[in-house]
Scaffold this active site. Structure first.
Site, PDB file in Angstrom:
ATOM      1  N   ASP A 112       0.866  -1.166   0.000  1.00  0.00           N
ATOM      2  CA  ASP A 112       0.000   0.000   0.000  1.00  0.00           C
ATOM      3  C   ASP A 112       0.914   1.231   0.000  1.00  0.00           C
ATOM      4  O   ASP A 112       2.107   1.137   0.297  1.00  0.00           O
ATOM      5  CB  ASP A 112      -0.879  -0.043   1.258  1.00  0.00           C
ATOM      6  CG  ASP A 112      -1.688   1.218   1.460  1.00  0.00           C
ATOM      7  OD1 ASP A 112      -2.272   1.709   0.482  1.00  0.00           O
ATOM      8  OD2 ASP A 112      -1.709   1.727   2.601  1.00  0.00           O
TER       9      ASP A 112
ATOM     10  N   ASP B 275      -0.287   5.040   0.940  1.00  0.00           N
ATOM     11  CA  ASP B 275      -0.578   6.001   2.001  1.00  0.00           C
ATOM     12  C   ASP B 275      -0.414   5.367   3.380  1.00  0.00           C
ATOM     13  O   ASP B 275      -0.990   4.313   3.678  1.00  0.00           O
ATOM     14  CB  ASP B 275      -2.000   6.533   1.856  1.00  0.00           C
ATOM     15  CG  ASP B 275      -2.168   7.389   0.615  1.00  0.00           C
ATOM     16  OD1 ASP B 275      -1.250   7.418  -0.226  1.00  0.00           O
ATOM     17  OD2 ASP B 275      -3.231   8.029   0.469  1.00  0.00           O
TER      18      ASP B 275
END
Length: 414
Positions: free
Chosen positions: A199, A201
């Site tokens: 991922d 963020d």
């Protein structure tokens, strides 16, 4: 073993289960030549080496050699013992020789690597982890340190307990102790993991990209509230995405460069990617954020794969809409599978890293799912959790030591 299979014979000189053997143990201050000296001493008795293990801790050596007992009269073994003790005394070392039979006992069924991360790692935590391993029926066959900074990372090689029950037992213990514990099955598959997907963020970077955009639109608080609810799994991701992006309508496209300049990599992120790449891994990212940022990260870090949502820009301004396929919770898992197929890597040999509820499908689909400083719902569902602020600690879960990381940095400068 089938009826047609025949166990291969033992190599010449190797002892059978009941053959007499000697365990020779040497302790003392380490210096060059001790190992060579011991085996030079044993060589005079024409012995066969069955097993060797050596550990050096703070300049003190523990050297163990399992060898066949000398043939002939008992006096021969007595002479060997005297010779070894005399050699050890001359070097101010201690020697212990234990008689026995055969090789090491077979390891139990079910083998796992248990990696413990502590900041610091206390004796109390180590005792509790070791006790819980024993309670599950596991035996600790070997312990060694992977890293001493930025966290202490120690790996236990465990046999006699199956991986899943061991992981469940230690997850409860680690939460109570405030340490991170990862349990992965032993075997060649661990060394063959060749695709890592993250991922973006709050994982690869410290920021939430949409909040950076919102800062330029003057709606930070509103966007942050919706983002937090979505990450906790309280809102449908796609609906929350459209609601947040709509608040950005009218922003000048020049804001993209401003946001890129604000992005902060997570400590250890660059080291993680660079080390994985030098070891032959392929590395990718999937994000509920925007290609306007992930494309830059792909170029900057040399990533193999990157996929995210795309902010629509018309006539030099953000429209408040996204274009193309939405990267949501299901989309991240779908992209992991796509990347694995393109990389030629079985899904079982992939690693996924994330922090939010929209990462859960991806974490569960991967061979190893790592919750990085994640929300409670994610930590509970992932294979393992890391709660220190350094992304490169994930390397230790793959059995990569800090020394190997530093050696790679020295050998392959950018």
């Amino acid at each position: 073993m089938s009826a047609t299979e025949i166990s291969p014979p033992l190599p010449p000189g190797m002892p059978g289960e009941d053959a007499p053997t000697l365990l020779v143990k040497i302790f003392g201050k380490d210096r060059p030549g001790i190992t060579a000296g011991l085996f030079d001493t044993l060589a005079a008795y024409d012995l066969t080496v069955v097993d060797i293990e050596q550990v050096v801790t703070r300049g003190r050596i523990t050297l163990c050699a399992l060898v066949t007992a000398p043939e002939g009269e008992a006096a021969t073994e007595g002479a060997l013992r005297a010779t070894v003790h005399g050699w050890a005394d001359a070097l101010k070392l201690q020697a212990e020789i234990i008689s026995g039979r055969g090789d090491n006992r077979p390891r139990g069924v079910g083998r796992s690597h248990v990696t413990v991360l502590g900041q610091p790692l206390s004796a109390r935590s180590t005792a509790a982890i070791a006790a819980r391993i024993a309670e599950t029926g596991g035996n600790i066959d070997r312990v060694f340190r992977l890293a001493k900074y930025p966290v202490t990372a120690v790996e236990f090689d465990v046999s006699g307990a199956h991986t899943e029950p061991l992981r469940t037992a230690l997850a409860t213990e680690s939460a109570a102790l405030g340490v991170d514990v990862a349990v992965v099955a032993s075997g060649l598959q661990r060394r063959a993991q060749r695709l890592v997907v993250m991922d973006v963020d709050s994982t690869l970077i410290q920021d939430e990209v949409i909040e950076l955009f919102a800062g330029h639109a003057g709606c930070e608080d509103e966007v942050a509230e919706v983002t937090a609810a979505a990450m906790r799994g309280e809102l449908d991701f796609e609906q929350s995405l459209h609601a947040r992006v709509a608040l950005l309508a009218g922003l000048d496209a020049s804001v993209v460069e401003k946001v890129r300049a604000q992005v902060r990599l997570t400590p250890g992120a660059r080291t993680l990617v660079r080390t994985l790449k030098r070891l032959g891994y392929q590395v990718g990212v999937v994000s509920g954020g925007f290609t306007q940022v992930t494309d830059e990260l792909r170029e900057q870090l040399g990533l193999d794969f990157a996929s995210a949502n795309t902010l629509e820009i018309v006539d030099g301004r953000l429209t408040g809409k996204v274009t193309g396929e939405i990267v949501d919770r299901a989309g991240k898992a779908r992209l992991l599978r796509r990347f694995a197929e393109e990389a030629g890597v079985p899904l079982s040999q992939t690693v996924a890293i994330g922090d939010g509820a929209n990462d859960l499908d991806m974490l569960n689909a991967a061979g190893l799912g790592v919750a990085f400083n994640a929300k409670p719902v994610v930590q509970e569902a992932a294979h393992t959790a890391v709660n220190v602020p350094f992304l490169d600690t994930v390397l230790y879960l793959l059995g990569i030591t800090r020394e190997e990381v530093e050696a790679a940095e020295t050998a392959s400068p950018e």
